[in-house]
Design a protein around this motif. Structure first.
Motif, PDB file in Angstrom:
ATOM      1  N   TYR A 135       0.782  -1.230   0.000  1.00 22.28           N
ATOM      2  CA  TYR A 135       0.000   0.000   0.000  1.00 22.28           C
ATOM      3  C   TYR A 135       0.816   1.284   0.000  1.00 22.28           C
ATOM      4  N   LEU A 136       2.079   1.229   0.396  1.00 20.23           N
ATOM      5  CA  LEU A 136       2.876   2.452   0.425  1.00 20.23           C
ATOM      6  C   LEU A 136       3.838   2.550  -0.743  1.00 20.23           C
ATOM      7  N   TYR A 137       4.368   1.415  -1.212  1.00 19.26           N
ATOM      8  CA  TYR A 137       5.430   1.455  -2.202  1.00 19.26           C
ATOM      9  C   TYR A 137       4.999   0.953  -3.578  1.00 19.26           C
ATOM     10  N   ASP A 138       4.249  -0.117  -3.605  1.00 13.17           N
ATOM     11  CA  ASP A 138       3.883  -0.751  -4.868  1.00 13.17           C
ATOM     12  C   ASP A 138       2.553  -0.206  -5.372  1.00 13.17           C
ATOM     13  N   GLU A 139       2.285  -0.524  -6.631  1.00 15.42           N
ATOM     14  CA  GLU A 139       0.954  -0.244  -7.150  1.00 15.42           C
ATOM     15  C   GLU A 139      -0.034  -1.130  -6.406  1.00 15.42           C
ATOM     16  N   GLN A 140      -1.209  -0.642  -6.208  1.00 19.21           N
ATOM     17  CA  GLN A 140      -2.186  -1.348  -5.392  1.00 19.21           C
ATOM     18  C   GLN A 140      -3.068  -2.255  -6.247  1.00 19.21           C
ATOM     19  N   ASN A 141      -2.513  -3.352  -6.698  1.00 18.33           N
ATOM     20  CA  ASN A 141      -3.238  -4.335  -7.479  1.00 18.33           C
ATOM     21  C   ASN A 141      -3.848  -5.339  -6.506  1.00 18.33           C
ATOM     22  N   GLU A 142      -5.180  -5.360  -6.433  1.00 18.91           N
ATOM     23  CA  GLU A 142      -5.867  -6.181  -5.431  1.00 18.91           C
ATOM     24  C   GLU A 142      -5.569  -7.673  -5.586  1.00 18.91           C
ATOM     25  N   GLU A 143      -5.458  -8.144  -6.798  1.00 17.49           N
ATOM     26  CA  GLU A 143      -5.155  -9.563  -7.013  1.00 17.49           C
ATOM     27  C   GLU A 143      -3.776  -9.913  -6.455  1.00 17.49           C
ATOM     28  N   ILE A 144      -2.805  -9.068  -6.707  1.00 15.71           N
ATOM     29  CA  ILE A 144      -1.450  -9.310  -6.197  1.00 15.71           C
ATOM     30  C   ILE A 144      -1.426  -9.190  -4.677  1.00 15.71           C
ATOM     31  N   ILE A 145      -2.176  -8.245  -4.136  1.00 15.64           N
ATOM     32  CA  ILE A 145      -2.235  -8.090  -2.679  1.00 15.64           C
ATOM     33  C   ILE A 145      -2.809  -9.345  -2.032  1.00 15.64           C
ATOM     34  N   GLN A 146      -3.850  -9.913  -2.621  1.00 18.12           N
ATOM     35  CA  GLN A 146      -4.428 -11.149  -2.072  1.00 18.12           C
ATOM     36  C   GLN A 146      -3.420 -12.293  -2.131  1.00 18.12           C
ATOM     37  N   LEU A 147      -2.684 -12.373  -3.222  1.00 16.11           N
ATOM     38  CA  LEU A 147      -1.649 -13.403  -3.337  1.00 16.11           C
ATOM     39  C   LEU A 147      -0.543 -13.180  -2.309  1.00 16.11           C
ATOM     40  N   LYS A 148      -0.191 -11.919  -2.081  1.00 20.31           N
ATOM     41  CA  LYS A 148       0.844 -11.598  -1.096  1.00 20.31           C
ATOM     42  C   LYS A 148       0.387 -12.004   0.311  1.00 20.31           C
ATOM     43  N   LYS A 149      -0.881 -11.767   0.632  1.00 22.77           N
ATOM     44  CA  LYS A 149      -1.412 -12.183   1.935  1.00 22.77           C
ATOM     45  C   LYS A 149      -1.281 -13.695   2.102  1.00 22.77           C
ATOM     46  N   GLN A 150      -1.615 -14.429   1.051  1.00 25.93           N
ATOM     47  CA  GLN A 150      -1.506 -15.888   1.108  1.00 25.93           C
ATOM     48  C   GLN A 150      -0.047 -16.316   1.255  1.00 25.93           C
ATOM     49  N   ASP A 151       0.857 -15.658   0.533  1.00 27.99           N
ATOM     50  CA  ASP A 151       2.285 -15.970   0.649  1.00 27.99           C
ATOM     51  C   ASP A 151       2.793 -15.702   2.064  1.00 27.99           C
ATOM     52  N   VAL A 152       2.375 -14.588   2.651  1.00 29.74           N
ATOM     53  CA  VAL A 152       2.786 -14.252   4.018  1.00 29.74           C
ATOM     54  C   VAL A 152       2.273 -15.317   4.987  1.00 29.74           C
ATOM     55  N   TYR A 153       1.031 -15.725   4.815  1.00 33.88           N
ATOM     56  CA  TYR A 153       0.455 -16.761   5.675  1.00 33.88           C
ATOM     57  C   TYR A 153       1.248 -18.055   5.553  1.00 33.88           C
ATOM     58  N   GLU A 154       1.480 -18.510   4.326  1.00 34.66           N
ATOM     59  CA  GLU A 154       2.216 -19.765   4.103  1.00 34.66           C
ATOM     60  C   GLU A 154       3.637 -19.684   4.664  1.00 34.66           C
ATOM     61  N   PHE A 155       4.303 -18.562   4.425  1.00 38.97           N
ATOM     62  CA  PHE A 155       5.656 -18.383   4.931  1.00 38.97           C
ATOM     63  C   PHE A 155       5.678 -18.458   6.460  1.00 38.97           C
TER      64      PHE A 155
END
Length: 191
Positions: A163-183
């Motif tokens: 939300y501060l640095y990258d473009e706010q692409n909702e699909e990528i944000i959802q994938l990032k949330k899943q990656d953070v959870y899995e990690f």
């Protein structure tokens, strides 16, 4: 935080958000707080010295939001998902404030106060981790406090990147949330 200090802090937050830190004045802050200028200086030596108090208010709000949404009876896996959602949503909703905090904290040499401000947040997550350890949901040889610090850093960094640095692409944000959870779950899992 006493009532006058809170009024000053909330006014500063609004003025900084509206005008930016550089253009904001103490006069505008005290006007918004409804106090005399001298009262401001009883609490803060300069306008930049308000930044840690703003951070404290932001942490209080995040913890309050967490308590409102969290059910202590659900498994840690669900608690972590809720925590990720809260951190991402909170960062999105307050991205301008976070940007101001980083600029202000970096410019006023008060980074050492950050850890003390975050202490209640660390303790909250440490408590979740200790409960998960007792329930056999996460590795029991992890130090809960250090792990909580790392986990908060991971979640906030991922949300800030979104939300501060990258473009706010909702699909990528959802994938990032899943990656953070899995990690996080892979790092915390029992062997």
């Amino acid at each position: 935080m006493d009532d006058k200090k809170r009024k000053i802090t909330l006014s500063a937050l609004n003025v900084f958000k509206e005008k930016g830190i550089e253009k904001a004045t103490v006069s505008e802050i005290v006007k918004g707080a409804g106090i005399a200028q001298g009262t401001f200086y009883l609490y803060f030596p300069s306008k930049l010295s308000v930044i840690p108090a703003i951070a404290e208010v932001m942490i209080e709000k995040a913890i309050s939001l967490f308590h409102e949404q969290m059910d202590n009876q659900v498994p840690f896996t669900e608690q972590l998902q809720i925590l990720i959602e809260i951190v991402f949503e909170y960062t999105e909703n307050y991205r301008e404030i976070y940007a101001l905090l980083y600029v202000g904290l970096g410019s006023n040499q008060q980074l050492n106060e950050w850890e003390a401000i975050y202490e209640p947040y660390y303790e909250l997550i440490s408590s979740l981790l200790r409960n998960a350890q007792q329930n056999g949901e996460v590795c029991d040889n992890l130090h809960a406090k250090r792990t909580a610090t790392l986990l908060i850093g991971l979640l906030e960094t991922a949300a800030e990147q979104s939300y501060l640095y990258d473009e706010q692409n909702e699909e990528i944000i959802q994938l990032k949330k899943q990656d953070v959870y899995e990690f996080a779950m892979n790092a915390l899992k029992t062997n």
